[in-house]
Write an enzyme that holds these catalytic residues in place. Structure first.
Site: not given
Length: 316
Positions: A17, A46, A79, A129, A131, A200, A229
């Site tokens: 992305c 990741h 993140h 996580h 983020e 997103c 994730s």
């Protein structure tokens, strides 16, 4: 021996992305500007292949800022990081570049804006996580309450049910998150949601493509990392959308061929941090064993691009 026929459905969009693309570019441009080593706090994205490639170019990956020397540049991962991290870098007079995805930064800004308005925050996300840790770290301890499931909502102990807002991790399952949001709205009718969905565009688009592809395929592989994730969510979405066998693989060597015996159609997609080279590797592995016909399942066209920070666009 003739190869058995196989229809290979390729989800589109899939793979990188704009936020991942930008983060990798930031590390490469930092190495070009300042030379090696450049330190990176946490995996930039990741994906082991991406991280190993950047290591080979001179990036050093660490978990905490105190593992970095004062005199070398440090990059914060896509993140996002708690506010305390850039503050500590500033105090040490370090050169640092923030590679936080702009769509994650948008959630950080949103959280700060709600807090300024006197609202306590509920975050829908996965505990631990990076983020989630980074987003919760934008506000003082106790100001952000974490929930993962609708059941968690029932146990929330809030300061004032009339003064609440919610935000979400950007890489969640769209459908699972909708269930948690419904539970929040039912228990706290006054809760304020984001102006625009926090999940997103890339996560949403990849999940939509999988939903379209899953009913067509006997089996489905998601190319991605086990700590990614958004990649793990694609496996869950595929299984829920009717694909009997949905698995996560890091690369072609992870494919369980015995589990795929007798299939005539296969779906392939990739998480947002998986490079196209690994997707091609998986496709080639199927071409070695089957007489492959490739069909695209396209549900959206992406043309998003994020600029790198100004410090990297200026000469050294």
């Amino acid at each position: 021996m003739t190869k058995p026929p196989l229809t290979l459905y390729m989800a589109a969009p899939r793979g990188f992305c704009a936020g991942v693309d930008r983060a990798i570019k930031i590390v490469e441009m930092a190495l070009a500007k300042w030379g090696a080593p450049v330190y990176v706090r946490h995996e930039i994205v990741h994906n082991k292949y991406v991280v190993d490639d950047l290591k080979a170019k001179g990036a050093v990956f660490v978990e905490e800022l105190d593992q970095c020397p004062d005199d070398r540049p440090v990059i914060f991962s896509a993140h996002g990081v708690p506010k305390s991290v850039p503050a500590a870098a500033k105090a040490r007079e370090m050169v640092y570049v923030d590679a936080t995805c702009p769509l994650v930064s948008k959630v950080h800004i949103e959280a700060a804006r709600h807090a300024d308005a006197g609202l306590q925050m509920v975050m829908i996300g996965h505990a631990g996580h990076p983020e989630t840790v980074g987003t919760m770290g934008q506000l003082p301890e106790g100001e952000v309450l974490l929930v993962e499931t609708p059941d968690d909502v029932a146990g929330l102990d809030v300061r004032d049910p009339e003064k609440l807002a919610y935000i979400t991790q950007t890489t969640l399952s769209v459908d699972d998150t909708a269930e948690v949001v419904a539970a929040l709205n039912a228990r706290f009718p006054a809760i304020v949601g984001p102006h625009k969905e926090d999940i997103c565009y890339a996560t949403t688009n990849r999940q939509e493509a999988v939903k379209a592809m899953a009913p067509l395929a006997d089996a489905m592989l998601v190319v991605g990392a086990p700590n990614s994730s958004n990649s793990k969510r694609l496996v869950e979405v595929g299984a829920r959308a009717g694909c009997k066998y949905a698995q996560l693989v890091q690369r072609a060597t992870d494919i369980d061929w015995r589990a795929l015996e007798g299939i005539s159609s296969m779906g392939i997609t990739a998480g947002a941090s998986a490079p196209e080279v690994l997707i091609n590797e998986v496709v080639d592995a199927f071409k070695d064993r089957y007489d492959v016909t490739v069909e695209m399942v396209e549900t959206a066209v992406e043309n998003v691009e994020f600029k790198v920070p100004r410090v990297l666009r200026e000469p050294a």
